[in-house]
Design an enzyme around this catalytic site. Structure first.
Site, mmCIF file in Angstrom:
data_model
loop_
_atom_site.group_PDB
_atom_site.id
_atom_site.type_symbol
_atom_site.label_atom_id
_atom_site.label_comp_id
_atom_site.label_asym_id
_atom_site.label_seq_id
_atom_site.Cartn_x
_atom_site.Cartn_y
_atom_site.Cartn_z
ATOM 1 N N LYS A 1 23.195 -0.962 -16.762
ATOM 2 C CA LYS A 1 23.322 -2.110 -15.856
ATOM 3 C C LYS A 1 24.596 -2.081 -15.018
ATOM 4 C CE LYS A 1 19.994 -5.190 -17.773
ATOM 5 N NZ LYS A 1 19.469 -6.512 -17.844
ATOM 6 N N LYS B 1 8.978 0.136 -17.982
ATOM 7 C CA LYS B 1 8.556 -1.075 -18.707
ATOM 8 C C LYS B 1 8.312 -2.228 -17.722
ATOM 9 C CE LYS B 1 11.632 -3.665 -20.930
ATOM 10 N NZ LYS B 1 11.713 -5.044 -21.366
ATOM 11 N N LYS C 1 10.579 -8.825 -16.436
ATOM 12 C CA LYS C 1 10.551 -10.051 -15.634
ATOM 13 C C LYS C 1 11.597 -10.074 -14.531
ATOM 14 C CE LYS C 1 12.241 -12.516 -19.549
ATOM 15 N NZ LYS C 1 13.558 -11.926 -19.855
HETATM 16 P P1 ATP Z 1 14.753 -8.365 -18.239
HETATM 17 O O1 ATP Z 1 13.959 -7.913 -17.049
HETATM 18 O O2 ATP Z 1 15.680 -9.510 -17.940
HETATM 19 O O3 ATP Z 1 15.411 -7.251 -18.992
HETATM 20 P P2 ATP Z 1 12.440 -8.330 -19.913
HETATM 21 O O4 ATP Z 1 11.188 -8.822 -19.295
HETATM 22 O O5 ATP Z 1 12.618 -6.868 -19.995
HETATM 23 O O6 ATP Z 1 13.687 -9.009 -19.209
HETATM 24 P P3 ATP Z 1 13.653 -9.370 -22.315
HETATM 25 O O7 ATP Z 1 14.093 -10.769 -22.089
HETATM 26 O O8 ATP Z 1 14.688 -8.293 -22.241
HETATM 27 O O9 ATP Z 1 12.464 -8.989 -21.334
HETATM 28 O O10 ATP Z 1 12.931 -9.258 -23.688
HETATM 29 C C1 ATP Z 1 12.389 -10.319 -24.410
HETATM 30 C C2 ATP Z 1 11.448 -9.754 -25.436
HETATM 31 O O11 ATP Z 1 10.247 -9.311 -24.796
HETATM 32 C C3 ATP Z 1 12.020 -8.549 -26.168
HETATM 33 O O12 ATP Z 1 11.699 -8.656 -27.545
HETATM 34 C C4 ATP Z 1 11.316 -7.386 -25.536
HETATM 35 O O13 ATP Z 1 11.148 -6.305 -26.411
HETATM 36 C C5 ATP Z 1 9.966 -7.964 -25.155
HETATM 37 N N1 ATP Z 1 9.428 -7.266 -23.977
HETATM 38 C C6 ATP Z 1 9.974 -7.263 -22.745
HETATM 39 N N2 ATP Z 1 9.236 -6.550 -21.887
HETATM 40 C C7 ATP Z 1 8.203 -6.053 -22.602
HETATM 41 C C8 ATP Z 1 7.095 -5.208 -22.273
HETATM 42 N N3 ATP Z 1 6.917 -4.748 -21.053
HETATM 43 N N4 ATP Z 1 6.216 -4.894 -23.241
HETATM 44 C C9 ATP Z 1 6.385 -5.364 -24.483
HETATM 45 N N5 ATP Z 1 7.403 -6.160 -24.864
HETATM 46 C C10 ATP Z 1 8.311 -6.511 -23.943
#
Ligand code: ATP
Ligand code: LTN
Length: 357
Positions: free
Chosen positions: A143, A224, A227
């Site tokens: 990051k 991945k 959001k």
């Molecule tokens: P950011 O974009 O802010 O990193 P994110 O969508 O990747 O957010 P997080 O808030 O980092 O999500 O993660 C919250 C939870 O959701 C974590 O336990 C993470 O493992 C799960 N998660 C996030 N994205 C995925 C995905 N694409 N598939 C499965 N699990 C996910």
């Protein structure tokens, strides 16, 4: 259990048993009840990935564990956030958790900033954490890459995360693979703290979702689904309008093949089939049979229908919750009180050991 999706459509039960569930595995190995804590940052609306990989699993845990789930709004400050949007998104995020099935009567469902002990313990932990170890965190390196100015919050992110976990003296922390290193650091911090001040904390264990639970971006299936991805076409937001969902799924990136067949090397189609499988409970073989003689386009249209139907009751519940702000505020207050009961007890213990009046 108010597991909205499962209740409304019997043919679309979210079944993570075969490849997708890590909760059941844990239960078999150790029947003992314990405390779990997890959260998600308010960096955007929740995605289908967050639902499949996190919230649906958390929902199952509320049955057997002393469960704490939070809206990690303080963590989202490491990125620029418009205050008005952040305030609104925090409320919406809380409602999204409930709409996806987390029952505030079965767990402490709370907003991180409403429990000030998180920021207080964060400061104590900051003083036992070597900077070098924080600088070696993969997420920090990723990051901060190409950033002209790096704020200290980005470096301290895992310290606040450790405070979240340790305040509730959690036994288990269900997270994605990307957060494993942060939990390992938290375990080290337990050692540093206990060595310096005496035994207060125990080391939490990460519960890592299996591979099948990782949903990939529709725009780039090697990445991945996230959001905070600036490319909105890659994500299925749980609040997306049906028309938007249809468009995104029709445009989902796949290879140049046509036959609907599960193949790990064909990331795009494998991802679509995984989502289809998780949402319908069908195996890959059953999906292949359903789409025999048909093309990728048919799968995309079929999947759009499944996703739209799955999210319909979730979106309705979310609208209902957002229309009654007083009720939402009262649920948040109750959640924060439940969390504070434990958090304040831990903080008192920490301050006692550290000689803080
Ligand atoms: P950011 O974009 O802010 O990193 P994110 O969508 O990747 O957010 P997080 O808030 O980092 O999500 O993660 C919250 C939870 O959701 C974590 O336990 C993470 O493992 C799960 N998660 C996030 N994205 C995925 C995905 N694409 N598939 C499965 N699990 C996910
Ligand atoms: N960084 C986590 C969100 C998070 C979290 C936590 C997860 C904040 N505090 C405490 C588990 C325990 C993420 O998934 N991005």
């Amino acid at each position: 259990m108010s597991f909205t999706m499962g209740h409304r459509r019997t043919n679309m039960i979210l079944d993570f048993r075969a490849n997708h569930c890590y909760v059941d595995g844990m239960k078999n190995n150790q029947a003992k009840k314990g405390t779990v804590l997890s959260g998600s940052t308010t960096s955007g609306d929740l995605t289908l990935g967050n639902y499949i990989g996190a919230v649906s699993q958390w929902t199952k845990m509320t049955e057997d564990y002393d469960a704490y789930f939070m809206v990690a709004n303080l963590h989202s400050l490491t990125d620029h956030q418009d205050p008005k949007e952040l305030r609104e998104r925090t409320l919406s995020f809380y409602a999204q958790y409930i709409a996806l099935g987390l029952d505030p009567a079965k767990c402490a469902l709370f907003v991180q900033s409403m429990v000030p002990e998180h920021a207080e313990l964060n400061w104590v932990l900051t003083n036992i954490t070597p900077i070098g170890q924080l600088e070696r965190m993969t997420q920090f390196k990723d990051k901060s890459e190409n950033k002209k100015q790096i704020n200290a919050g980005l470096l301290m992110y895992p310290v606040l995360m450790a405070a979240d976990i340790l305040l509730y003296r959690a036994d288990f922390v269900p997270v994605g693979q990307d957060q494993k290193q942060h939990i390992e650091l938290c375990r080290d911090m337990v050692k540093y703290f206990n060595n310096r001040f005496g035994d207060v904390f125990k080391e939490p264990a990460p519960l890592i979702a299996p591979k099948g639970a990782k949903i990939m971006s529709l725009a780039d299936p090697t990445k991945k689904m996230s959001k905070s991805d600036p490319d909105k076409n890659g994500m299925i937001s749980i609040l997306d309008d049906p028309k938007v969902l249809e468009k995104k799924l029709k445009r989902a990136v796949t290879d140049s093949g046509t036959v609907v067949k599960y193949d790990e090397n064909s990331a795009g189609i494998a991802n679509l089939m995984t989502i289809y499988s998780v949402l319908t409970g069908k195996s890959y073989a059953e999906i292949e049979k359903d789409f025999e003689g048909k093309m990728y386009g048919h799968l995309k249209v079929g999947l759009a229908e499944v996703v739209i139907e799955t999210l319909k009751p979730v979106q309705a519940k979310h609208r209902e919750l957002m229309a009654n702000r007083d009720h939402l505020a009262s649920l948040m207050k109750q959640g924060a009180e439940a969390a504070r009961a434990k958090a304040s007890e831990t903080l008192r213990l920490v301050y006692d050991h550290a000689g803080i009046l």
